[in-house]
Design an enzyme around this catalytic site. Structure first.
Site, PDB file in Angstrom:
ATOM      1  N   TYR A 167     -10.196   7.745   1.542  1.00 51.95           N
ATOM      2  CA  TYR A 167      -9.227   7.541   2.269  1.00 51.95           C
ATOM      3  C   TYR A 167      -8.670   8.777   2.972  1.00 51.95           C
ATOM      4  O   TYR A 167      -8.711   8.927   4.367  1.00 51.95           O
ATOM      5  CB  TYR A 167      -8.160   6.140   2.012  1.00 51.95           C
ATOM      6  CG  TYR A 167      -6.827   6.494   2.599  1.00 51.95           C
ATOM      7  CD1 TYR A 167      -7.657   5.167   3.743  1.00 51.95           C
ATOM      8  CD2 TYR A 167      -6.019   6.978   2.947  1.00 51.95           C
ATOM      9  CE1 TYR A 167      -6.628   4.003   4.323  1.00 51.95           C
ATOM     10  CE2 TYR A 167      -5.246   5.991   3.492  1.00 51.95           C
ATOM     11  CZ  TYR A 167      -5.228   5.476   4.586  1.00 51.95           C
ATOM     12  OH  TYR A 167      -4.141   4.461   5.643  1.00 51.95           O
ATOM     13  N   LYS A 171      -9.224   9.869   7.417  1.00 53.38           N
ATOM     14  CA  LYS A 171      -8.073  10.061   8.070  1.00 53.38           C
ATOM     15  C   LYS A 171      -8.205  11.036   8.604  1.00 53.38           C
ATOM     16  O   LYS A 171      -7.826  11.214   9.696  1.00 53.38           O
ATOM     17  CB  LYS A 171      -6.592   9.693   7.250  1.00 53.38           C
ATOM     18  CG  LYS A 171      -6.845   8.110   7.032  1.00 53.38           C
ATOM     19  CD  LYS A 171      -6.667   6.774   8.244  1.00 53.38           C
ATOM     20  CE  LYS A 171      -6.577   5.765   8.108  1.00 53.38           C
ATOM     21  NZ  LYS A 171      -6.612   4.746   8.712  1.00 53.38           N
TER      22      LYS A 171
END
Ligand SMILES: NC(=O)c1ccc[n+]([C@@H]2O[C@H](COP(=O)([O-])OP(=O)(O)OC[C@H]3O[C@@H](n4cnc5c(N)ncnc54)[C@H](O)[C@@H]3O)[C@@H](O)[C@H]2O)c1
Length: 269
Positions: A167, A171
């Protein structure tokens, strides 16, 4: 009294993840509502019709204009189709909000190649492909705005015992994408910015916290105390910052990564 001029009258916006993954208001839903209140016609993209329908109903109940496009952003060809639909329905694209994402509290060592690929596909490849499809349309309209909803996880890690390596990596990739395309397409009037939410009380976060087996309310209060302001963030905080960046008030801002986190990144590193 004179009617207040709407800031996005005549603009067409695409918002991904325009529903909420549970009861309450996620950031895509809040952003879609605020854009519509300012006069934008909004293409509500979500994998699930019923989630987007709630947002559509709310927008229509306020007299706003929006259309649902059901699409799974894990499928690359869907990105071009979404932009084509926006052009067919509303005649062009001015604003692209890349909001949809998946998250998982999974450590680096526990991340399977399949989970990694899925995370990157939805969180990074889809915004890349949507930007590729939308920016030529935005240029045709004389310029506009692209937003990537990222995360402070890319600045300081996800936190917790496991973190969330895939994750955070996905990002962080969006920050690099922003920097590159903001420089290349800026002269053509395209502004590109990142909004990095902190610990925001949304259905997605509630889902992640619930899996920890701890009481979500208590955890939310404890997390809020770690911020400099000592308060909980909501999807509306992210939506207001996004509206500022895409609208006329943000006209001299591009290639900026804006943490909306009540100071927690600064405070905790
Ligand atoms: N909530 C937080 O604390 C927090 C913190 C940092 C960053 N963010 C970011 O904010 C954004 C929104 O988060 P949220 O908490 O509002 O989420 P949410 O789960 O409430 O809403 C996300 C929406 O995206 C849709 N979606 C998910 N995968 C999709 C796909 N493959 N194709 C199409 N639609 C899809 C879901 O159906 C859902 O309606 C995400 O980018 C997230 O990473 C949230």
């Amino acid at each position: 009294m004179a009617e207040v001029e709407k800031k996005l009258e005549g603009k067409v916006a695409i918002v991904t993840g325009a529903g909420s993954s549970g009861p309450g208001v996620g950031t895509g839903k809040a952003i879609s509502i605020l854009l519509a209140r300012e006069g934008a016609k909004v293409i509500l993209v979500d994998k699930f019709q019923d989630r987007a329908q709630e947002t559509l109903d709310l927008i229509r109940s306020e007299g706003g204009e929006a259309t649902i496009v059901v699409a799974d952003l894990g499928q690359i060809p869907e990105c071009q189709r979404i932009v084509d639909e926006a052009v067919a329905i509303y005649g062009g694209v001015d604003i692209l909000i890349n909001n949809a994402a998946m998250s998982s509290s999974t450590s680096l060592l526990d991340t399977t190649p399949e989970l990694y690929q899925q995370m990157l596909a939805i969180n990074l490849t889809a915004p890349f492909m949507l930007s590729k499809a939308a920016i030529p349309e935005i240029i045709k309209r004389g310029g506009g705005s692209v937003i990537f909803i990222t995360s402070i996880a890319a600045l300081r890690g996800q936190g917790g015992a496991k973190g969330s390596a895939a994750y955070s990596a996905s990002k962080g990739g969006l920050h690099g994408l922003m920097t590159d395309i903001a420089a290349v397409y800026g002269p053509l009037g395209v502004r590109v910015n990142c909004v990095a939410p902190g610990m925001i009380n949304t259905p997605m976060r509630a889902g992640v916290l619930a899996k920890s087996g701890l009481d979500v309310e208590t955890l939310n209060k404890a997390l809020a105390k770690r911020t400099s302001l000592g308060i909980e963030g909501t999807a509306w905080d992210i939506a207001k910052s996004t509206l500022f960046l895409v609208g006329p008030d943000g006209s001299y801002i591009t290639s900026v990564l804006l943490p909306v986190d009540a100071g927690v990144t600064q405070r905790m590193g």
